[in-house]
Design a protein around this motif. Sequence first.
Motif, short mmCIF file in Angstrom:
data_model
loop_
_atom_site.label_atom_id
_atom_site.label_comp_id
_atom_site.label_asym_id
_atom_site.label_seq_id
_atom_site.Cartn_x
_atom_site.Cartn_y
_atom_site.Cartn_z
N LEU A 1 7.56 4.87 9.23
CA LEU A 1 8.04 5.45 7.94
C LEU A 1 6.99 4.69 6.97
O LEU A 1 6.70 5.45 5.78
CB LEU A 1 9.31 4.68 7.55
N ILE A 2 6.24 3.66 7.00
CA ILE A 2 5.33 3.16 6.10
C ILE A 2 3.92 4.09 6.35
O ILE A 2 3.45 4.42 5.18
CB ILE A 2 4.83 1.53 6.71
N VAL A 3 3.56 4.40 7.21
CA VAL A 3 2.55 5.33 7.56
C VAL A 3 3.02 6.63 6.86
O VAL A 3 2.03 7.13 5.95
CB VAL A 3 2.03 5.23 9.04
N GLN B 1 -8.61 2.37 -4.51
CA GLN B 1 -7.42 2.32 -5.28
C GLN B 1 -6.27 3.41 -4.72
O GLN B 1 -5.20 3.05 -4.78
CB GLN B 1 -7.89 2.96 -6.66
N VAL B 2 -6.96 4.59 -4.38
CA VAL B 2 -5.72 5.39 -3.55
C VAL B 2 -5.27 5.00 -2.34
O VAL B 2 -4.13 5.00 -2.34
CB VAL B 2 -6.72 6.74 -2.91
N LEU B 3 -6.01 3.99 -1.49
CA LEU B 3 -5.30 3.38 -0.25
C LEU B 3 -4.39 2.42 -0.52
O LEU B 3 -3.23 2.35 -0.26
CB LEU B 3 -6.54 2.68 0.38
N PHE B 4 -4.53 1.56 -1.69
CA PHE B 4 -3.61 0.47 -1.84
C PHE B 4 -2.50 1.13 -3.06
O PHE B 4 -1.57 0.49 -2.72
CB PHE B 4 -4.31 -0.69 -2.88
N TYR B 5 -2.77 2.06 -3.71
CA TYR B 5 -1.48 2.57 -4.51
C TYR B 5 -0.60 3.32 -3.58
O TYR B 5 0.71 2.74 -3.42
CB TYR B 5 -2.08 3.71 -5.39
N LEU C 1 0.93 8.27 3.59
CA LEU C 1 0.45 9.71 3.59
C LEU C 1 0.84 10.73 2.75
O LEU C 1 0.13 11.56 1.91
CB LEU C 1 0.48 10.23 5.17
N LEU C 2 2.30 10.85 2.55
CA LEU C 2 2.94 11.60 1.76
C LEU C 2 2.69 11.32 0.13
O LEU C 2 2.54 12.20 -0.76
CB LEU C 2 4.44 11.50 1.88
N ILE C 3 2.54 9.94 -0.26
CA ILE C 3 2.39 9.50 -1.49
C ILE C 3 0.83 10.24 -1.93
O ILE C 3 0.54 10.82 -2.97
CB ILE C 3 2.24 8.12 -1.71
#
Length: 452
Positions: A245-247, A269-273, A251-253
């Motif tokens: 669910l985290i992954v 920034q994309v990764l951590f957001y 990915l959906l965000i």
Amino acid sequence: MLSSSQKRRLTSVQIIVFFYVGLILISTVLLMLPFFHNPGASISIIDSLFTATSAISVTGLTVITIHEVFNEWGQLFLTLLFQVGGIGIMTLGTFFWLLLGQKIGLEQRIWIATDHNRSTLSGLVDLMRNILVIALMIEIVGTILLGTHFLIAGYYTDWYTAFYHGYFASVSAFTNAGFDLYGNSMMNFTHDYIFQAIVMILIICGAIGFPVLVELRSYLSYRRAKQRFTFTLFTKITTLTFFSLIVAGALLIYLFERTAFLQGQTWDQVLFYSLFHSVSSRSGGLATMDISLLSTPTLIMLSGMMFIGASPSSVGGGIRTTTFFVLIATVFANMRGFKDVKVFGRELVEDDIMRSFMVFFVAIILVFTAVMLLVWLEALPFQHVLFEVCSAFGTTGLSTGITSHIGPGGKIILIFMMVIGRIGIINLLLFLKRKEQIVRYHHPKERVIIGQ
């Protein structure tokens, strides 16, 4: 307190629920005391009730700014409520019983099993002791890491302030309480990836479930002794579902926001957001951005993630990850023509499958009803109301910012959802359940058309 005759008439579930409700009411009164307030600050009874419920249910939704209303004593009292709500009232009760040299009797063991959703009474005292030790060790390590980071990064110049804020952030993250001392969640640390990484680990440790942490500790002990260790089906299902669910959330965000909020952001920034808010939606409730800026598809997706919530016997709420897994596994098994549901070389018990569908059905009704009433009472966008209700039910605490603008009626609805999220759907149904009826006859059975 309940008299002995009343205790005999009440079930263990009803006693646990009354413990939590009683604690909320007592905390409501205490939070209104000037001793806990900054000079000139005050809080209304409804806001105090909302804050007490949010703290004990470790949700994090707030209608006030914590550091503006409460002084350090008030903030420390809130962290105590986080501990009671997150670790569990019976875990702390067991600690004090042992501290006072009291014997843990059958009645107390039943209460413990009810509070932690355990089906057996064996090994409960050792389990509570392990949970308390593991929780305190994680919080202490988190406090040291965050306090040291605050000093080194230059957020605070004196060690007391640095470690005080480190302590509050550590407890809030591990218990998934979602409270902060800054008034804007964790937006002050948007580009501080070390801080975010520590907080994410603390959130995961709290939300993945205490039985998983206890088994992991046992696994490490067995490995040092070079002995074979087999994880339970619960741990395998929980771990697989939790991290999947985290992954999926991250990915959906990214997918929904790459041309919206994330547009023009650097890769880090994309990764951590994406990753931070996927982890936080499990039950953490902390944010490094303004949630109201997210697009509608992201808000709806995160609402679903918060509805699923954390793992059973954890600090989080929602329908729980195992419920979601059993629902999916059952549907896929039936689609493939199997009547039995088999996972990891084991077959799921029919009662657990029935419970999963029952929890899902009741949760959907509760969330739907709460959303409908809030939309009726408040002139607010539907997606924001849905997000807030799922945040309350999942005891998450993420908010689009509408909580502080909701009237007394809306606050009562969210309070109710936070309480349900803390005690769980199963305990709610057992709380309302009447005495088992003896069936002396059956009616003739007849089939009905279902689903088409």
